[in-house]
Design a protein around this motif. Structure first.
Motif, PDB file in Angstrom:
ATOM      1  N   LEU A   1       0.854  -1.158  -0.120  1.00 20.86           N
ATOM      2  CA  LEU A   1       0.220  -0.014  -0.043  1.00 20.86           C
ATOM      3  C   LEU A   1       0.863   1.125   0.062  1.00 20.86           C
ATOM      4  CD1 LEU A   1      -2.942  -1.142   2.158  1.00 20.86           C
ATOM      5  CD2 LEU A   1      -2.857  -0.857  -0.391  1.00 20.86           C
ATOM      6  N   GLU A   2       1.857   1.166   0.677  1.00 22.05           N
ATOM      7  CA  GLU A   2       2.901   2.535   0.246  1.00 22.05           C
ATOM      8  C   GLU A   2       3.737   2.266  -0.741  1.00 22.05           C
ATOM      9  OE1 GLU A   2       6.351   2.573   2.958  1.00 22.05           O
ATOM     10  OE2 GLU A   2       6.548   4.591   2.738  1.00 22.05           O
TER      11      GLU A   2
ATOM     12  N   PHE B   1       0.599   0.288   7.495  1.00 21.94           N
ATOM     13  CA  PHE B   1       0.336   1.147   6.724  1.00 21.94           C
ATOM     14  C   PHE B   1      -1.091   1.680   6.571  1.00 21.94           C
ATOM     15  CE2 PHE B   1       0.648   3.949   2.568  1.00 21.94           C
ATOM     16  CZ  PHE B   1       1.529   4.661   3.110  1.00 21.94           C
TER      17      PHE B   1
ATOM     18  N   CYS C   1       1.988  -4.709   8.209  1.00 21.31           N
ATOM     19  CA  CYS C   1       2.934  -3.663   8.051  1.00 21.31           C
ATOM     20  C   CYS C   1       2.513  -2.289   8.569  1.00 21.31           C
ATOM     21  CB  CYS C   1       3.147  -3.444   6.399  1.00 21.31           C
ATOM     22  SG  CYS C   1       1.758  -2.501   5.448  1.00 21.31           S
TER      23      CYS C   1
ATOM     24  N   PHE D   1       8.564  -5.508   8.144  1.00 21.18           N
ATOM     25  CA  PHE D   1       7.201  -4.720   7.531  1.00 21.18           C
ATOM     26  C   PHE D   1       5.954  -5.779   7.716  1.00 21.18           C
ATOM     27  CE2 PHE D   1       9.157  -7.056   3.877  1.00 21.18           C
ATOM     28  CZ  PHE D   1      10.645  -6.765   4.250  1.00 21.18           C
TER      29      PHE D   1
ATOM     30  N   PHE E   1       6.237  -7.488   0.094  1.00 15.54           N
ATOM     31  CA  PHE E   1       6.005  -8.862  -0.760  1.00 15.54           C
ATOM     32  C   PHE E   1       6.923  -9.204  -1.695  1.00 15.54           C
ATOM     33  CE2 PHE E   1       2.359  -6.338   0.767  1.00 15.54           C
ATOM     34  CZ  PHE E   1       1.877  -7.157   1.909  1.00 15.54           C
TER      35      PHE E   1
ATOM     36  N   VAL F   1       7.899   0.277   6.964  1.00 15.21           N
ATOM     37  CA  VAL F   1       7.816  -0.143   5.482  1.00 15.21           C
ATOM     38  C   VAL F   1       6.621  -0.575   5.296  1.00 15.21           C
ATOM     39  CG1 VAL F   1       8.332  -1.173   3.501  1.00 15.21           C
ATOM     40  CG2 VAL F   1      10.219  -0.740   5.016  1.00 15.21           C
ATOM     41  N   GLY F   2       5.744   0.002   4.251  1.00 12.42           N
ATOM     42  CA  GLY F   2       4.305  -0.002   4.076  1.00 12.42           C
ATOM     43  C   GLY F   2       4.115  -1.346   3.215  1.00 12.42           C
ATOM     44  N   GLY F   3       4.465  -2.487   3.522  1.00 13.77           N
ATOM     45  CA  GLY F   3       4.610  -3.554   2.605  1.00 13.77           C
ATOM     46  C   GLY F   3       5.570  -3.847   1.655  1.00 13.77           C
TER      47      GLY F   3
END
Lengths: 799, 166
Positions: A198-199, B101, B99, A486, A251, A247-249
């Protein structure tokens, strides 16, 4: 806390409080004083020579400070294939390829100017299909492939579009087919998938006049970022500091090359001011890297008693315009082709092929998830053809720890896991022998299915990790790690392990949430579910080192030989004489005698882990040891299939994994449920769509749908097996990526087993499923339509 | 340019803004309320959700001028001091953030749902959060967290019941 310790307890991740209060800061939240804003200018054509770029109009926009183009950075960068440019040099290779970077005083000026960069293109023939791209008449996308700095374990074919050709040969596959009673042959396809973190990708970078660079970035692996940036900018590694806050993801999508080197160069170009680049979601789809598409052709031979004796598969990866990381995906797809089974005769070819589409990169479970989609369906179909139960055919072929060899010729050790118990547990959890529940409507079908999987972290043999255990004045511990956090919770799990080494409560141990290449312990990457294992072992060794220092000092103070002392319960104790004890607090910052004399000092333990087992794989046969462990697992589902619409609803999810040791059951459950949901979302919904020019036509979350609350199964059942891994931390193995690998196969197997419809293509969205039903079982669809029509008529009549 | 006055988490702020400024940018850039995130900038992900007077809105779809004279609440306004709110505590204990967010938006949305309906059904939760996405897939943990706070009997099975050693 003493005694039983914190390993095995469901302790919530230590950073969640910051997340629920909105105080966890991400790179997206980061601004340095005087920050300039950058915006990409991207190609409008898929394959073309860049004739000229006119910057006059863009530079005239008030607030614009600089506009950079490929001419300012005429070099290639990368990690594995080394094929990337930062901005297009000479030619563009996909519609969306960055050709310029505008830097301005604010985002509006940057955006306005980005629309005024005039690029003149001379179109070249383009190719969008990976199989066509292998043809002799296909346009060549990388003409100078032989100049690229490939890592030595990859096999590009210059003069073609093949970025890597991996081969695995085991036994004699043709002889195997001769011995076979039944042959399964088919083609499978997998669509491009977005990581959907998402980030969005974003970076803040500042160059300094002393030749150093400071970079804040949303990245998984700060040390690899430093390597890429340092190599690209030709500066020593210690002149580049990479800082990674929350950290917004990731993967996998933030594991390799992103925009750090480009933005660092931009900062230099604008007189050393900080520059920030934040990708829009559309740019993240169209100008960044996603998971590759795959075309797989398989032929498998089985004997009457269910034994798979021959398996021949070719994976063609639609790697897109750049394959820097995807060459390694193709390698992993190849060596994982056999999954959890022992097959005597295997022939596998796995090709990463360039096309004029978005670049591709690593994604959670890479290679394994794709090969699993083919393999597990082949086994399901063989079972049906042979009139055998789905579980039985698997039992016949399962790897036997202590006896079997994997497809790469690696002996399966007894301690690596228990696939047989995993299978048994999967069957129990889904009530395999029990009677299926009735469907909720006459035009719907209730179905159960399962699939097994195995995965290890894909990494070079010399990939290493390190850890530092630093005692503070109050005997709290700063655990210094390099592995990123994350959402996986790895740092929490390793903190628990460290706490137990000293017999202290877990709250005594803390890992700073920010990674910093100047301060953090080195770790190669945060990928492949390696962190708990590799950095966990490194941390345990750091504890041993610290304990050694503590015992040296205690031996001196207590006037006892070191061999008679041990660290336990937050103290040093004399073995067998519990009354002789000194609390750690009195030792870890030096021991002070009553007269003030002090011996010893701050205790800092260090440890590292590098696997001594991994090898390169033989270039002709793919034989060798590619991973440091294998986590065995399986997924089962109970679904309802709507025959009229083709929609699949998952009612129950079962996940079973042999994790070696459940260090933290809460974190384990979070990964098993989260991995299922991501796997299900990719299985049922997700597909990056392209038009005839290779443009991404759905670069947003409306038409690229990701599972939401309404799609989540009502029931989750998770079980874990604990076969301790001798060389793992407290016996544990990784789990993060594994948890999504067998989800798609389990769903398609449920459909095939119950209604006999083959679903060869991912995603299994209603359109795909409905088409498959109407082509393969028109009578089923007709019957369903009839009962649906009857009900509809009845409803109408009542109105 | 124009001046607006907005009460954000109880604190009155007067700022000069651009006519076309988004509430999202006003909150993040002018007031430095960084819990409000964005991932799509077009109303699809819900990460920029805030409460504007009595309704949850996506602040990337609202102009800052529309908030003039109104009250905005973000996750910072849920438990401004001292203890975490019950839903925040439940998010922590159930592991409902990975995460993180998207977490501020989920906490705000579920907090508001529970204020409005102390015992929401599964359908209520689905509806109230239909505008939100979580890529890490924490939905089951969020569901458990909401169920715990609401004390509903039709709650999903807690981890302790749905996770077992084989």
């Amino acid at each position: 806390m003493t005694g039983e310790g914190s390993v095995g307890k469901p302790i919530p991740p230590e950073d969640t409080v910051r997340k629920v209060t909105g105080t966890a800061l991400y790179t997206y939240d980061w601004d340095l004083p005087g920050t300039l804003h950058a915006k990409l200018v991207t190609s409008t054509v898929p394959h073309a020579r860049v004739v000229s770029i006119n910057l006059d109009r863009a530079k005239a926009v008030p607030g614009v400070v600089a506009v950079l183009t490929g001419k300012d950075m005429p070099f290639r960068v990368g990690m594995y294939a080394g094929d990337r440019d930062l901005l297009a040099v000479e030619k563009v290779r996909w519609a969306g390829h960055p050709v310029a970077l505008v830097v301005a005083e604010g985002p509006e000026a940057a955006e306005r100017a980005s629309e005024l960069v005039d690029v003149e293109y001379e179109s070249l023939p383009a190719v969008f299909d990976p199989v066509r791209a292998m043809g002799a008449d296909a346009p060549i996308i990388h003409e100078r492939m032989e100049e690229y700095k490939h890592a030595s374990v990859f096999y590009p074919v210059p003069g073609t579009n093949m970025a890597n050709r991996f081969r695995l040969v085991h036994g004699d596959v043709e002889k195997g087919f001769e011995q076979s009673d039944e042959i399964i042959e088919d083609e499978f396809r997998i669509s491009h998938v977005s990581h959907g973190y998402l980030e969005t990708q974003n970076v803040v970078a500042q160059a300094f006049r002393d030749g150093t660079f400071e970079i804040w970035t949303s990245a998984q692996s700060p040390f690899i970022v430093r390597q890429i940036v340092s190599e690209a900018l030709k500066v020593p590694y210690n002149r580049v500091t990479i800082r990674v806050p929350f950290v917004g993801g990731g993967f996998g999508g933030k594991a390799g090359l992103q925009w750090e080197a480009l933005v660092a160069l931009a900062s230099k170009a604008v007189g050393y001011r900080p520059v920030k680049l934040v990708l829009s979601r559309k740019e993240n789809f169209a100008s960044s890297a996603s998971r590759e598409g795959v075309v797989a052709n398989v032929k498998a031979g089985f004997t009457r008693d269910g034994k798979c004796v021959a398996y021949k598969v070719r994976f063609v990866l639609d790697a897109g315009a750049y394959a820097d990381y995807t060459v390694n995906v193709s390698r992993a797809m190849g060596y994982s082709a056999e999954g959890v089974y022992e097959v005597p005769n295997v022939h596998c070819e796995s090709l990463a092929v360039y096309t004029n589409k978005i670049p591709t990169t690593a994604m959670r479970g890479f290679g394994y998830a794709e090969s699993n989609w083919v393999l597990e369906q082949v086994f399901e179909r063989a079972a049906k053809k042979l009139g055998m139960d789905s579980a039985k055919i698997r039992r016949v072929n399962l790897l036997r720890p202590g006896e079997s060899h994997t497809a790469t010729g690696e002996k399966v050790r007894e301690d690596v896991g228990d696939p047989r118990k995993v299978l048994q547990t999967v069957l129990e959890a889904i009530d395999w022998e029990g009677k299926a529940e009735p469907a909720s409507q006459p035009w719907k079908v209730r179905a159960r299915g399962f699939a097994l999987c195995v995965k290890g972290p894909s990494q070079p043999p010399n990939a290493s990790s390190s850890a530092i255990v630093k005692f503070n004045e109050d005997s709290t511990i700063d655990l210094v790690l390099g592995t990123g956090n994350f959402g996986q919770g790895t740092t929490t799990a390793i903190s628990q392990i460290v706490a137990d080494q000293f017999g202290v409560p877990v709250e005594r141990v803390r890992v700073d949430p920010t990674r910093d290449t100047g301060k953090s312990a080195y770790t190669w990457q945060t990928v492949g579910s390696r962190g708990l294992f590799t950095d966990g072992v490194a941390a345990m060794r750091a504890c041993d080192d610290a304990k050694d220092q503590i015992l040296d000092l205690a031996s001196q103070v207590m006037r006892l030989p070191k061999s008679e002392l041990e660290v336990a319960d937050d103290a040093v104790k004399a073995k067998g004489r519990p009354w002789l004890t000194i609390p750690l607090r009195d030792l870890v910052f030096g021991y002070v005698y009553p007269n003030g004399n002090t011996v010893g000092g701050p205790v800092i333990g260090r440890g590292h882990f590098t696997s001594s087992l991994n090898t390169f794989l033989d270039p002709q046969t793919g034989q060798g040891v590619p991973t440091i462990f294998h986590t065995f697992g399986g997924t089962a589902v109970d679904i309802e299939l709507d025959l009229v619409t083709g929609a699949i609803e998952v009612l129950k999810a079962v996940q079973v994994f042999d994790v070696g040791k459940a260090i933290n059951p809460l974190l384990l459950k979070m990964q098993l449920d989260g991995g299922f949901i991501m796997g299900m979302s990719i299985a049922l919904f997700e597909k990056i769509k392209f038009d005839e020019q290779g443009w991404v036509t759905n670069p947003n979350f409306t038409s690229y749908y990701i599972a939401r609350m309404k799609d989540v199964p009502k029931d989750f059942e998770a079980r874990y097996v604990e076969t301790p891994q001798f060389d793992g931390p407290m016996g544990a193995r990784g789990i993060g990526e594994m948890s999504m690998i067998s989800v798609a196969s389990a769903i398609s197997n449920a459909v095939f087993r119950t209604v006999g419809v083959k679903l060869n293509n991912l995603p299994m969205n209603p359109e795909e499923v409905w088409r498959a039903i109407s082509e393969q079982k028109p009578e089923l669809l007709a019957k369903a339509m009839e009962s649906f029509g009857r009900i509809e008529a009845a409803v109408k009549a009542r109105q | 340019m124009r001046e607006i006055t907005v009460r954000v988490n109880g604190r009155l702020s007067r700022r000069t803004i651009k006519d076309n400024e988004l509430l999202l940018d006003f909150l993040r850039d002018r007031l430095e309320v960084r819990s409000v995130k964005a991932a799509c900038w077009r109303g699809e992900c819900g990460l920029c959700t805030v409460k504007l007077d009595s309704h949850l809105v996506k602040s990337c779809l609202v102009l800052a001028v529309e908030a003039d004279g109104k009250e905005v609440k973000t996750v910072e306004g849920i438990s401004p001091e001292g203890e975490l709110s019950p839903i925040q505590k439940a998010f922590v204990s159930h592991g409902a953030a990975q995460c993180g967010f998207c977490t501020p938006a989920w906490v705000l949305a579920t907090h508001e749902l529970l204020q409005e309906k102390p015992h929401p059904t599964q359908a209520d939760l689905v509806e109230a959060t239909s505008g939100l996405v979580c890529r890490c897939g924490t939905y089951n943990q969020i569901r458990e967290a909401v169920a715990e706070v609401s004390g509903t009997t039709a709650r999903p099975r807690h981890m302790k019941e749905s996770l077992a050693r084989a």
